[in-house]
Design a protein around this motif. Structure first.
Motif, PDB file in Angstrom:
ATOM      1  N   GLY A   1      72.613  37.342 -20.234  1.00 29.37           N
ATOM      2  CA  GLY A   1      71.405  37.751 -19.783  1.00 29.37           C
ATOM      3  C   GLY A   1      71.170  38.902 -18.716  1.00 29.37           C
ATOM      4  N   VAL A   2      70.139  39.214 -18.201  1.00 36.72           N
ATOM      5  CA  VAL A   2      69.605  40.068 -17.447  1.00 36.72           C
ATOM      6  C   VAL A   2      68.552  39.387 -16.211  1.00 36.72           C
ATOM      7  CG1 VAL A   2      68.920  42.382 -16.707  1.00 36.72           C
ATOM      8  CG2 VAL A   2      70.220  41.956 -18.670  1.00 36.72           C
ATOM      9  N   MET A   3      68.784  39.585 -15.106  1.00 38.18           N
ATOM     10  CA  MET A   3      67.622  39.142 -14.114  1.00 38.18           C
ATOM     11  C   MET A   3      67.188  40.477 -13.296  1.00 38.18           C
ATOM     12  SD  MET A   3      69.523  36.110 -12.066  1.00 38.18           S
ATOM     13  CE  MET A   3      70.215  34.625 -12.705  1.00 38.18           C
ATOM     14  N   ASN A   4      65.772  40.470 -13.284  1.00 36.89           N
ATOM     15  CA  ASN A   4      65.447  41.690 -12.480  1.00 36.89           C
ATOM     16  C   ASN A   4      65.357  41.041 -10.868  1.00 36.89           C
ATOM     17  OD1 ASN A   4      64.527  43.578 -14.011  1.00 36.89           O
ATOM     18  ND2 ASN A   4      62.499  42.543 -14.631  1.00 36.89           N
ATOM     19  N   ALA A   5      65.363  42.024 -10.101  1.00 40.97           N
ATOM     20  CA  ALA A   5      65.167  41.646  -8.495  1.00 40.97           C
ATOM     21  C   ALA A   5      64.241  40.703  -8.258  1.00 40.97           C
ATOM     22  CB  ALA A   5      64.929  43.010  -7.725  1.00 40.97           C
ATOM     23  N   GLY A   6      64.651  39.479  -7.746  1.00 39.96           N
ATOM     24  CA  GLY A   6      63.936  38.484  -7.164  1.00 39.96           C
ATOM     25  C   GLY A   6      64.624  37.333  -6.644  1.00 39.96           C
ATOM     26  N   THR A   7      63.822  36.207  -6.219  1.00 39.53           N
ATOM     27  CA  THR A   7      64.525  35.179  -6.079  1.00 39.53           C
ATOM     28  C   THR A   7      64.047  33.928  -6.967  1.00 39.53           C
ATOM     29  OG1 THR A   7      64.477  35.599  -3.751  1.00 39.53           O
ATOM     30  CG2 THR A   7      64.768  33.430  -4.302  1.00 39.53           C
ATOM     31  N   TYR A   8      65.076  33.202  -7.463  1.00 38.92           N
ATOM     32  CA  TYR A   8      64.780  32.209  -8.691  1.00 38.92           C
ATOM     33  C   TYR A   8      65.403  30.804  -8.345  1.00 38.92           C
ATOM     34  CZ  TYR A   8      63.951  36.679 -10.839  1.00 38.92           C
ATOM     35  OH  TYR A   8      63.488  37.801 -11.069  1.00 38.92           O
ATOM     36  N   GLU A   9      65.004  29.819  -8.902  1.00 37.78           N
ATOM     37  CA  GLU A   9      65.696  28.492  -8.851  1.00 37.78           C
ATOM     38  C   GLU A   9      65.921  27.895 -10.129  1.00 37.78           C
ATOM     39  OE1 GLU A   9      64.992  25.038  -5.723  1.00 37.78           O
ATOM     40  OE2 GLU A   9      63.650  24.546  -7.334  1.00 37.78           O
ATOM     41  N   PHE A  10      67.099  27.800 -10.348  1.00 34.45           N
ATOM     42  CA  PHE A  10      67.582  26.995 -11.568  1.00 34.45           C
ATOM     43  C   PHE A  10      67.810  25.601 -11.496  1.00 34.45           C
ATOM     44  CE2 PHE A  10      68.277  31.444 -11.748  1.00 34.45           C
ATOM     45  CZ  PHE A  10      67.690  31.752 -12.900  1.00 34.45           C
ATOM     46  N   ALA A  11      67.760  24.974 -12.489  1.00 31.36           N
ATOM     47  CA  ALA A  11      67.880  23.497 -12.981  1.00 31.36           C
ATOM     48  C   ALA A  11      69.216  23.442 -13.711  1.00 31.36           C
ATOM     49  CB  ALA A  11      67.076  22.590 -12.938  1.00 31.36           C
ATOM     50  N   THR A  12      70.034  22.647 -13.762  1.00 30.90           N
ATOM     51  CA  THR A  12      71.101  22.430 -14.670  1.00 30.90           C
ATOM     52  C   THR A  12      71.017  21.247 -15.382  1.00 30.90           C
ATOM     53  OG1 THR A  12      72.850  21.708 -13.494  1.00 30.90           O
ATOM     54  CG2 THR A  12      72.740  23.936 -13.435  1.00 30.90           C
ATOM     55  N   SER A  13      71.299  21.216 -16.824  1.00 34.50           N
ATOM     56  CA  SER A  13      71.437  20.137 -17.593  1.00 34.50           C
ATOM     57  C   SER A  13      72.944  19.800 -18.182  1.00 34.50           C
ATOM     58  CB  SER A  13      70.571  19.948 -18.888  1.00 34.50           C
ATOM     59  OG  SER A  13      71.046  21.197 -19.814  1.00 34.50           O
ATOM     60  N   LYS A  14      73.841  20.861 -18.052  1.00 34.31           N
ATOM     61  CA  LYS A  14      75.121  21.023 -18.253  1.00 34.31           C
ATOM     62  C   LYS A  14      75.794  21.401 -17.113  1.00 34.31           C
ATOM     63  CE  LYS A  14      74.685  20.855 -23.197  1.00 34.31           C
ATOM     64  NZ  LYS A  14      74.945  21.678 -24.618  1.00 34.31           N
ATOM     65  N   HIS A  15      77.332  21.367 -17.191  1.00 31.78           N
ATOM     66  CA  HIS A  15      78.193  22.142 -16.081  1.00 31.78           C
ATOM     67  C   HIS A  15      78.129  23.548 -16.487  1.00 31.78           C
ATOM     68  CE1 HIS A  15      81.800  23.896 -14.706  1.00 31.78           C
ATOM     69  NE2 HIS A  15      81.748  23.261 -13.860  1.00 31.78           N
ATOM     70  N   GLU A  16      77.668  24.439 -15.506  1.00 28.78           N
ATOM     71  CA  GLU A  16      77.686  25.960 -15.843  1.00 28.78           C
ATOM     72  C   GLU A  16      78.779  26.692 -15.146  1.00 28.78           C
ATOM     73  OE1 GLU A  16      73.887  27.279 -15.158  1.00 28.78           O
ATOM     74  OE2 GLU A  16      72.829  25.878 -16.315  1.00 28.78           O
TER      75      GLU A  16
ATOM     76  N   SER B   1      69.007  41.825  -5.837  1.00 24.61           N
ATOM     77  CA  SER B   1      68.191  42.874  -5.267  1.00 24.61           C
ATOM     78  C   SER B   1      67.898  43.962  -6.212  1.00 24.61           C
ATOM     79  CB  SER B   1      68.950  43.544  -4.103  1.00 24.61           C
ATOM     80  OG  SER B   1      70.027  43.877  -4.337  1.00 24.61           O
ATOM     81  N   GLY B   2      68.830  43.955  -7.365  1.00 27.08           N
ATOM     82  CA  GLY B   2      68.399  44.685  -8.545  1.00 27.08           C
ATOM     83  C   GLY B   2      68.844  44.306  -9.877  1.00 27.08           C
ATOM     84  N   GLN B   3      68.632  44.808 -11.015  1.00 24.74           N
ATOM     85  CA  GLN B   3      68.879  44.059 -12.280  1.00 24.74           C
ATOM     86  C   GLN B   3      70.588  43.761 -12.150  1.00 24.74           C
ATOM     87  OE1 GLN B   3      67.872  46.894 -15.427  1.00 24.74           O
ATOM     88  NE2 GLN B   3      65.852  45.508 -15.582  1.00 24.74           N
ATOM     89  N   THR B   4      70.742  42.476 -12.566  1.00 23.81           N
ATOM     90  CA  THR B   4      71.975  41.821 -12.665  1.00 23.81           C
ATOM     91  C   THR B   4      72.238  41.150 -14.065  1.00 23.81           C
ATOM     92  OG1 THR B   4      72.202  41.690 -10.170  1.00 23.81           O
ATOM     93  CG2 THR B   4      73.531  40.395 -11.392  1.00 23.81           C
ATOM     94  N   SER B   5      73.355  41.636 -14.467  1.00 22.15           N
ATOM     95  CA  SER B   5      73.567  40.925 -15.894  1.00 22.15           C
ATOM     96  C   SER B   5      74.685  39.848 -15.689  1.00 22.15           C
ATOM     97  CB  SER B   5      74.163  41.968 -16.951  1.00 22.15           C
ATOM     98  OG  SER B   5      75.337  42.847 -16.393  1.00 22.15           O
ATOM     99  N   TYR B   6      74.791  38.771 -16.582  1.00 21.49           N
ATOM    100  CA  TYR B   6      75.327  37.419 -16.271  1.00 21.49           C
ATOM    101  C   TYR B   6      75.884  36.738 -17.646  1.00 21.49           C
ATOM    102  CZ  TYR B   6      71.269  34.950 -17.350  1.00 21.49           C
ATOM    103  OH  TYR B   6      70.124  34.689 -17.793  1.00 21.49           O
ATOM    104  N   LEU B   7      76.961  36.341 -17.718  1.00 22.17           N
ATOM    105  CA  LEU B   7      77.379  35.421 -18.781  1.00 22.17           C
ATOM    106  C   LEU B   7      77.528  33.831 -18.106  1.00 22.17           C
ATOM    107  CD1 LEU B   7      78.580  34.929 -21.545  1.00 22.17           C
ATOM    108  CD2 LEU B   7      80.753  35.282 -20.613  1.00 22.17           C
ATOM    109  N   CYS B   8      76.584  32.989 -18.844  1.00 18.11           N
ATOM    110  CA  CYS B   8      76.868  31.644 -18.253  1.00 18.11           C
ATOM    111  C   CYS B   8      77.384  30.796 -19.445  1.00 18.11           C
ATOM    112  CB  CYS B   8      75.377  31.211 -18.122  1.00 18.11           C
ATOM    113  SG  CYS B   8      75.231  29.606 -17.214  1.00 18.11           S
ATOM    114  N   GLN B   9      78.562  30.065 -19.051  1.00 17.97           N
ATOM    115  CA  GLN B   9      79.123  29.158 -19.972  1.00 17.97           C
ATOM    116  C   GLN B   9      78.687  27.861 -19.518  1.00 17.97           C
ATOM    117  OE1 GLN B   9      82.649  31.458 -18.995  1.00 17.97           O
ATOM    118  NE2 GLN B   9      83.020  31.741 -21.207  1.00 17.97           N
ATOM    119  N   TYR B  10      78.559  27.153 -20.881  1.00 17.78           N
ATOM    120  CA  TYR B  10      78.199  25.336 -20.395  1.00 17.78           C
ATOM    121  C   TYR B  10      79.410  24.620 -21.219  1.00 17.78           C
ATOM    122  CZ  TYR B  10      73.539  28.042 -20.134  1.00 17.78           C
ATOM    123  OH  TYR B  10      72.810  28.614 -19.627  1.00 17.78           O
ATOM    124  N   LYS B  11      79.430  23.484 -20.312  1.00 15.75           N
ATOM    125  CA  LYS B  11      80.423  22.572 -20.779  1.00 15.75           C
ATOM    126  C   LYS B  11      79.629  21.206 -21.034  1.00 15.75           C
ATOM    127  CE  LYS B  11      84.649  24.139 -18.340  1.00 15.75           C
ATOM    128  NZ  LYS B  11      85.559  23.829 -17.487  1.00 15.75           N
TER     129      LYS B  11
END
Length: 93
Positions: A27-42, A83-93
């Motif tokens: 995924g990609v995130m735009n600049a901002g502050t976010y709160e995430f919740a997990t249901s699996k190990h990430e 602070s700017g567009q940021t891309s990521y790979l999130c892997q779940y267990k």
């Protein structure tokens, strides 16, 4: 199958998929502050840009840059600032 996900009024978007190693989102995130919740190990891998993260149980924000990763246990909440567009790979267990 590929699934499309959109959060925070479209400021965070990802594609979900399953491979031989398990479920992941890219995924990609735009600049901002976010709160995430997990249901699996990430395991969150920063691909491009950087994320400043407040992990559960910590009072210190830590910045992760491209090529770095951090982990969050299941059933936790964590905060992310970008602070700017940021891309990521999130892997779940």
């Amino acid at each position: 199958m590929i699934s499309a996900n959109e959060y925070f009024d479209g400021n965070v978007k990802s594609l979900g998929y399953t491979s031989k190693t398990g479920q992941s989102t890219l995924g990609v995130m735009n600049a901002g502050t976010y709160e995430f919740a997990t249901s699996k190990h990430e395991t969150m891998n920063v691909i491009e840009g950087e994320m400043t993260v407040l992990l559960p149980g910590s009072s210190e924000w830590v910045t992760y840059k491209a090529g770095e990763a951090y982990q969050i246990e299941a059933n936790e909440k964590f905060q992310v600032k970008v602070s700017g567009q940021t891309s990521y790979l999130c892997q779940y267990k």
